[in-house]
Design an enzyme around this catalytic site. Structure first.
Site, PDB file in Angstrom:
ATOM      1  N   GLU A 132       0.840  -1.201   0.000  1.00 16.75           N
ATOM      2  CA  GLU A 132       0.000   0.000   0.000  1.00 16.75           C
ATOM      3  C   GLU A 132       0.876   1.251   0.000  1.00 16.75           C
ATOM      4  O   GLU A 132       1.902   1.293   0.679  1.00 16.75           O
ATOM      5  CB  GLU A 132      -0.900  -0.014   1.241  1.00 16.75           C
ATOM      6  CG  GLU A 132      -1.937   1.087   1.295  1.00 16.75           C
ATOM      7  CD  GLU A 132      -2.900   0.908   2.464  1.00 16.75           C
ATOM      8  OE1 GLU A 132      -3.417   1.921   2.970  1.00 16.75           O
ATOM      9  OE2 GLU A 132      -3.119  -0.255   2.897  1.00 16.75           O
ATOM     10  N   ASP A 134       0.203   5.340   0.631  1.00 15.36           N
ATOM     11  CA  ASP A 134      -0.851   6.225   1.143  1.00 15.36           C
ATOM     12  C   ASP A 134      -0.489   7.699   1.094  1.00 15.36           C
ATOM     13  O   ASP A 134       0.590   8.090   1.543  1.00 15.36           O
ATOM     14  CB  ASP A 134      -1.124   5.933   2.631  1.00 15.36           C
ATOM     15  CG  ASP A 134      -1.744   4.582   2.877  1.00 15.36           C
ATOM     16  OD1 ASP A 134      -2.380   4.054   1.966  1.00 15.36           O
ATOM     17  OD2 ASP A 134      -1.588   4.065   3.996  1.00 15.36           O
ATOM     18  N   GLU A 136      -2.500  10.642   3.050  1.00 17.21           N
ATOM     19  CA  GLU A 136      -3.607  10.952   3.957  1.00 17.21           C
ATOM     20  C   GLU A 136      -3.509  12.429   4.330  1.00 17.21           C
ATOM     21  O   GLU A 136      -2.482  12.875   4.860  1.00 17.21           O
ATOM     22  CB  GLU A 136      -3.554  10.074   5.211  1.00 17.21           C
ATOM     23  CG  GLU A 136      -3.842   8.607   4.908  1.00 17.21           C
ATOM     24  CD  GLU A 136      -3.770   7.734   6.151  1.00 17.21           C
ATOM     25  OE1 GLU A 136      -4.675   6.891   6.333  1.00 17.21           O
ATOM     26  OE2 GLU A 136      -2.812   7.887   6.927  1.00 17.21           O
TER      27      GLU A 136
END
Length: 328
Positions: A132, A134, A136
């Protein structure tokens, strides 16, 4: 020049060619033959790169679909807006999975008091040993800067957070956020400026994400237990709905059919022989000098947290932080 005069020019050219001396005429024919060959080669490469099957589009519904809370989606022409209120957030995902390439979306983040909210843009595979990447975006009280938290999971293991503030207000206009992924590196980019680099260090015994196809996702949700000032500032629901706006959806990557085994996808999406993908070219295998300087500038001026420097969390420095630490 009109059509008639073009035809006249053509007749003049043909007449002139006939009257050229034999040696000059042969030289001209040779040049024409070379030009035809060049055009054929160009045509081959154009055709080849079309055959490679890269996906690139700017229309949401060609590439993505809502994954939850359809009633919290609003479409306005090319714009998509996701809404968070005290009933629900919302999220979407790509229709396909990909291995290697670049994904980009333009986002305008929640304006005003966004404390407690998180807007995420990320790539992820599935399963307990997933990979993953990310972005954010952590909301804040009015007037306080948004924080961007990035993270990398490899074989299900994350805990590689970095946080930075941006050099602009991400709530006032759209800005592009991109993930570039190949077998050598993962690069997080903001308006094409690299803000994070995760390098392949398999030669040091450190696993690198390169064998699982990944979907592309985005969502907005309430995370006031941790998102803003460590969870001290809670979401003020009287200011809802909180709205994140999207446009400019682009995927330039290798599409992976669900029915194809992971190993076959990795082979399909890697350059070999005459099959060349742009992400395997030397220009994409590492940052150039200008990009390296940009990354150093971001780290020096905008980074506020780096897991590599957090001795309280990691008494033993994570192994990837020991190697090429100036690049992380």
């Amino acid at each position: 020049m009109g059509i008639g005069s073009e035809a006249f020019q053509g007749r003049k050219l043909r007449s002139s060619v006939v009257k050229l001396p034999p040696s000059l005429s042969q030289e001209l024919l040779h040049l024409i033959s070379m030009a035809v060959s060049v055009f054929k080669i160009l045509g081959f490469f154009v055709g080849f790169f079309l055959i490679v099957g890269l996906v690139s589009s700017a229309k949401f519904d060609e590439l993505f679909q809502p994954s939850w809370a359809l009633d919290h989606f609003a479409y306005e022409g090319e714009l998509l807006r996701l809404k968070l209120d005290n009933y629900s957030g919302a999220g979407f995902q790509s229709k396909s999975k990909y291995m290697f390439g670049k994904v980009t979306v333009q986002i305008k983040l929640v304006e005003g008091d966004s404390a407690g909210t998180v807007t995420a843009f990320y790539m992820s595979s599935e399963g307990p040993n997933h990979n993953e990447f990310d972005f954010e975006f952590l909301g804040n009280t009015t007037g306080e800067p948004y924080l961007v938290q990035t993270n990398v999971f490899v074989n299900g293991v994350g805990n590689k957070e970095q946080r930075l503030n941006l050099w602009f207000d991400p709530t006032k206009d759209f800005h592009s956020y991109s993930l570039l992924w190949n077998q050598r590196q993962v690069v997080f980019l903001v308006d094409e400026t690299p803000i994070r680099l995760h390098t392949n260090m398999e030669n040091k015994g450190i696993p690198f994400p390169k064998d699982q196809a990944m979907g592309v996702y985005s969502s907005i949700w309430n995370a006031d237990d941790w998102a803003t000032q460590g969870g001290r500032v809670k979401t003020e629901w009287s200011h809802a709905p909180f709205v994140a706006s999207y446009k400019g959806f682009e995927i330039d990557a290798c599409e992976c059919p669900v029915s194809v085994a992971a190993a076959d996808n990795a082979k399909k999406c890697s350059s070999s022989g005459e099959k060349r993908f742009w992400w395997d070219e030397p220009t994409s295998s590492e940052l150039n000098t200008h990009q390296s300087h940009q990354l150093l500038w971001v780290k020096a001026n905008h980074m506020v947290y780096d897991y590599c420097s957090d001795a309280a969390r990691f008494p033993a420095t994570p192994p990837e932080c020991l190697h090429h630490s100036h690049r992380h």
